[in-house]
Design an enzyme around this catalytic site. Structure first.
Site, short mmCIF file in Angstrom:
data_model
loop_
_atom_site.label_atom_id
_atom_site.label_comp_id
_atom_site.label_asym_id
_atom_site.label_seq_id
_atom_site.Cartn_x
_atom_site.Cartn_y
_atom_site.Cartn_z
N ASP A 50 0.82 -1.22 0.00
CA ASP A 50 0.00 0.00 0.00
C ASP A 50 0.85 1.26 0.00
O ASP A 50 2.05 1.23 0.34
CB ASP A 50 -0.99 0.00 1.18
CG ASP A 50 -0.31 -0.03 2.54
OD1 ASP A 50 0.79 -0.63 2.65
OD2 ASP A 50 -0.86 0.55 3.49
N ASP A 103 8.60 4.42 -1.42
CA ASP A 103 7.89 3.91 -0.24
C ASP A 103 6.65 3.18 -0.70
O ASP A 103 5.60 3.76 -0.79
CB ASP A 103 7.56 5.08 0.69
CG ASP A 103 6.80 4.65 1.94
OD1 ASP A 103 6.80 3.45 2.25
OD2 ASP A 103 6.21 5.52 2.59
N GLU A 141 0.38 -1.43 5.61
CA GLU A 141 1.43 -0.85 6.47
C GLU A 141 1.14 0.60 6.79
O GLU A 141 1.39 1.07 7.90
CB GLU A 141 2.80 -0.98 5.78
CG GLU A 141 3.99 -0.59 6.66
CD GLU A 141 4.33 0.89 6.67
OE1 GLU A 141 5.09 1.34 7.55
OE2 GLU A 141 3.82 1.64 5.81
C1 LIG Z 1 21.19 13.31 10.99
C2 LIG Z 1 20.94 12.12 10.20
C3 LIG Z 1 20.09 12.40 8.99
C4 LIG Z 1 19.79 11.12 8.27
C5 LIG Z 1 18.87 11.31 7.13
C6 LIG Z 1 17.72 10.39 7.22
C7 LIG Z 1 16.79 10.61 6.07
C8 LIG Z 1 15.44 10.08 6.41
C9 LIG Z 1 15.04 9.12 5.41
C10 LIG Z 1 13.99 8.36 5.50
C11 LIG Z 1 12.98 8.46 6.56
C12 LIG Z 1 12.73 7.13 7.15
C13 LIG Z 1 11.33 6.71 6.98
C14 LIG Z 1 11.19 5.29 7.42
C15 LIG Z 1 10.05 4.58 6.90
C16 LIG Z 1 8.74 5.06 7.48
C17 LIG Z 1 7.61 4.38 6.83
C18 LIG Z 1 6.32 5.04 7.24
O1 LIG Z 1 5.98 6.07 6.74
N1 LIG Z 1 5.60 4.46 8.17
C19 LIG Z 1 4.39 5.01 8.74
C20 LIG Z 1 3.73 3.87 9.45
C21 LIG Z 1 2.51 4.24 10.23
C22 LIG Z 1 2.60 4.32 11.58
C23 LIG Z 1 1.49 4.63 12.31
C24 LIG Z 1 0.29 4.90 11.70
C25 LIG Z 1 0.20 4.80 10.34
C26 LIG Z 1 1.33 4.46 9.60
C27 LIG Z 1 4.74 6.13 9.70
O2 LIG Z 1 5.73 6.04 10.44
O3 LIG Z 1 3.99 7.11 9.75
ZN ZN Z 2 6.73 2.46 3.85
ZN ZN Z 3 5.03 5.30 4.20
#
Ligand SMILES: CCCCCCCC/C=C\CCCCCCCC(=O)N[C@@H](Cc1ccccc1)C(=O)O
Ligand code: ZN
Ligand code: ZN
Length: 522
Positions: A144, A175, A209
């Site tokens: 999704d 993503d 997810e």
């Molecule tokens: C100083 C260091 C800097 C490093 C740079 C990092 C760059 C960041 C890159 C990516 C971000 C990480 C994202 C990880 C994946 C998250 C997936 C996501 O969006 N999950 C949802 C899941 C969710 C949770 C609760 C309710 C609904 C959905 C989320 O976290 O919102």
């Molecule tokens: Zn994701």
């Molecule tokens: Zn996401």
């Protein structure tokens, strides 16, 4: 005692204090300098002798390139959107199932692969290993995507998969259909080349997810638990290869998430008697709630940089900074407070410093001439490793400091346990080796995933969960995540396939190389 005698004593006393201070500062700087010169936590196992298991190599030819890009674009064009906790595009989820079977015929027909549908739309694959004594691992991705609307300013329609200047644009390109398609395309190619794994593995593709994984990932976990499965490690989406995103860092860095932040959804509400807007009270429900929210925004949660594993990230990267940053990163025992003040200036790095507070809903009012009886808002907190849901809730209540504002915890979970990253951590070392073989200029370091992933539901199946996508992020890319103009370069998508192609073969080693040879089982 004479006046000159007491002056002399004060002078001597000051001299002792000043010289002790100088000696302490000198000592601290000597320790700091020694750490700066000696701290290189990166050599580790990568110099050791690895058992060779990657006998198959993938050199993508013209025909394969066309085929894999066509597959990926078709995946992006199916709008598998999770709109809200109760609304998903189930038609698209069905279509995605049909598409997978067509795109990966070998995966779906191989005698080595057992496939099952879970909760109607999620997929669980078991790829049988030839050596059943080797503990299996699991790769996760999700089908999704979050909603996307072209009118927000996309350069190409979000479900068009249009290619512009070597980038494929579309919701899901980073993503998480890049990981999903990368894994299955790699497995398709491996099977076509006659590969049979020694170590069995699972692939789990959740369909919800983006709305917590309650049906997809949680049912996959339930099935695996029923079957008594334990996993050597789990790898899911997460941190990426950052290039030019961490200020002062020379070269790219691959951060592998050893944990992920906790989360809390908190509801704030104010109820008052409704009335005619021509006779307003001094404060309305909206005004009271707005003041509470302003207090939360003006008083961020405490800086906790260094109290969780995020300090390790910078210690691992320290040797890739130039002075004076190298000196600072190598001596976080001394400079954590200074570094946290630098990091908190930008939203991306601020997320590593503290529990973040985001007001994501605000509802009030029914009519222009009615004083609203109810105003409510929701706050989404992402909890730092050194805090808990309860601690965060208590701080919110204190900061709001107004009995008229009701503060309720709607939902939440504590930060996830921290997986191993030492020489015995099989999953971490395999991911690291696979990254370094493919991208030799990258520095690999442990990190904390600032968002949440389906992998958090797998804590009872393994202690070793890693959140990493072999996707390159350059300045401006973190904002594309759930934002506009989400995209991936065709080159990077191919690299992702090669990454998974190699990773699966690398997992076939029986144990990590000497001198730290034991596999860190379960
Ligand atoms: C100083 C260091 C800097 C490093 C740079 C990092 C760059 C960041 C890159 C990516 C971000 C990480 C994202 C990880 C994946 C998250 C997936 C996501 O969006 N999950 C949802 C899941 C969710 C949770 C609760 C309710 C609904 C959905 C989320 O976290 O919102
Ligand atoms: Zn994701
Ligand atoms: Zn996401």
């Amino acid at each position: 005692m004479t006046e000159s005698g007491s002056k002399l004593r004060i002078f001597k006393f000051l001299k002792i204090i000043i010289s002790s201070l100088l000696i302490t500062v000198l000592l601290l700087f000597t320790i700091a300098a020694i750490r700066t010169l000696s701290l290189d936590v990166n050599a580790g196992l990568q110099l050791a002798h690895w058992e060779k298991t990657n006998n198959k190599s993938l050199v993508i030819d013209h025909h394969q390139r066309e085929e894999l890009l066509a597959n990926f674009k078709e995946a992006i064009r199916i709008p598998t959107v999770s709109f809200s906790n109760t609304e998903s595009n189930t038609t698209a989820l069905h279509e995605f199932d049909r598409f997978l079977r067509k795109a990966f015929p070998t995966v779906f027909s191989s005698s080595l692969v057992h496939h099952e549908l879970v909760a109607n739309y999620s997929h669980l694959f078991w790829v049988k290993g030839s050596q059943p004594e080797l503990v299996p691992y699991m790769l996760l991705a999700h089908i999704d995507v979050v909603p996307a609307s072209e009118s927000d300013g996309w350069e190409a329609p979000p479900f068009s998969a249009k290619e512009i200047d070597g980038f494929i644009y579309g919701r899901g390109t980073i993503d998480d259909k890049n990981n999903l398609m990368g894994i299955l395309q790699a497995l398709e190619y491996l099977l076509l080349k006659g590969y049979a794994p020694r170590r069995g593995f699972y692939i789990g593709l959740g369909h919800d997810e983006e709305i917590n994984g309650l049906n997809g990932a949680m049912n996959i976990v339930r099935i695996l638990k029923q079957r008594g499965v334990q996993l050597l490690f789990v790898m899911d989406e997460g941190l990426t290869i950052s290039d030019g995103i961490i200020p002062g860092l020379e070269g790219p860095a691959a951060l592998i998430g050893l944990s992920e932040k906790g989360q809390a959804a908190i509801k704030l509400s104010v109820s008052v008697a409704p009335g005619h807007s021509s006779m307003p009270p001094r404060e309305t429900s909206i005004g009271i709630l707005a003041t509470a929210i302003k207090r939360l925004e003006d008083n961020p949660m405490p800086r906790l940089f260094g109290y969780g594993p995020e300090g390790d990230t910078f210690e691992h990267l320290a040797h890739k900074f130039s002075l004076p940053l190298k000196f600072i990163m190598s001596n976080l025992w001394l400079f954590s407070p200074l570094l946290s003040r630098i990091l908190e200036r930008k939203p991306v790095s601020n997320a590593f410093v503290r529990t973040t507070t985001a007001v994501t809903f605000f509802n009030a009012g029914v009519k222009i001439n009615v004083i609203p009886s109810l105003a409510e808002a929701y706050v989404n907190l992402r909890i730092h490793s050194a805090q808990s849901v309860q601690e965060v809730l208590d701080i919110i209540k204190d900061t709001v400091g107004d009995q008229r504002v009701k503060v309720e915890l709607v939902d939440g979970f504590d930060p996830l346990p921290i997986s191993g990253a030492d020489d015995k951590a099989f999953g971490f070392q395999i991911i690291k080796k696979t990254v370094l073989d493919l991208f030799p200029t990258v520095t690999v370091a442990p990190g904390i995933c600032i968002g949440n992933t389906d992998s958090r539901h797998f804590v009872d199946l393994t202690k070793n969960i890693y959140r990493f996508s072999p996707a390159w992020f350059k300045p401006g890319d973190p904002e594309r995540f759930h934002g506009i103009n989400e995209r991936i370069s065709t080159k990077n998508y191919e690299e992702m396939i090669v990454f998974y192609f190699n990773l699966i073969q690398n997992c076939d080693i029986r144990k990590l190389p000497e001198p730290h040879s034991s596999v860190h089982e379960l």
